[in-house]
Design an enzyme around this catalytic site. Structure first.
Site, PDB file in Angstrom:
ATOM      1  N   LYS A 259     -14.789  34.237   4.957  1.00 29.60           N
ATOM      2  CA  LYS A 259     -16.124  34.413   5.513  1.00 29.60           C
ATOM      3  C   LYS A 259     -17.100  33.502   4.773  1.00 29.60           C
ATOM      4  CE  LYS A 259     -18.596  38.386   7.268  1.00 29.60           C
ATOM      5  NZ  LYS A 259     -18.748  39.824   7.180  1.00 29.60           N
TER       6      LYS A 259
ATOM      7  N   HIS B 246     -29.217  48.624   4.872  1.00 33.46           N
ATOM      8  CA  HIS B 246     -28.283  48.848   3.758  1.00 33.46           C
ATOM      9  C   HIS B 246     -28.923  49.739   2.695  1.00 33.46           C
ATOM     10  CE1 HIS B 246     -26.410  44.720   4.824  1.00 33.46           C
ATOM     11  NE2 HIS B 246     -25.603  45.666   5.262  1.00 33.46           N
TER      12      HIS B 246
END
Length: 159
Positions: free
Chosen positions: A41, A17
């Site tokens: 989630k 990332h």
């Protein structure tokens, strides 16, 4: 203004990332890293923890800021004036998923384009779920995540 958004769950943020953020920061005047909140989630880290981890990781990149979003990312883009969504891809499976998502996003907001940035080869196998599983068993994740994220994972799993 040349503004882009890099959305993700970032649970946890990885070296992959960070690599995408650093590379994208050279292409755009402003990058909003957006911690996506998905109520469907289940995350290991809270949205505030992910926000703070990312803020610390990008503090030395002047054109990058970190935000939380609990709505459609195309709506966030419309509200902030961003026209580009950045998506990192590791392999053809990622590409297939992200390609379909980009079509849906473009259908929802035709002013938003998706830019795919292939992951640097050394981060090819980094997947947040695999990193969390490895960390839960005490495996060495030091090459996969920044030191602050490694410490946060170790703290989570020491409880």
């Amino acid at each position: 203004m040349n503004k882009a958004i890099f959305p993700g769950t970032f649970d946890p943020p990885t070296n992959g990332h960070l690599n995408i953020i650093q590379r994208a920061s050279k292409l755009f005047e402003q990058i909003d890293v957006v911690v996506a909140v998905n109520k469907n989630k289940e995350c290991l880290f809270s949205e505030d923890e992910r926000l703070n981890l990312l803020k610390d990781l990008v503090k030395d990149i002047p054109n990058v800021s970190v935000h939380v979003c609990s709505k459609l990312i195309v709506d966030y883009a419309r509200e902030t004036g961003a026209k580009i969504l950045i998506r990192g891809i590791r392999n053809s499976i990622d590409f297939s998923y992200e390609f379909d998502l980009s079509l849906m996003n473009h259908n929802l907001n035709s002013e938003v384009e998706t830019l795919f940035i292939p992951t640097d080869q050394k981060f090819l196998v980094l997947k947040s779920s695999a990193i969390k599983e490895l960390a839960a068993f005490g495996g060495d994740i030091s090459s996969m995540v920044p030191l602050s994220v490694k410490a946060a994972l170790e703290q989570k799993f020491s409880k």
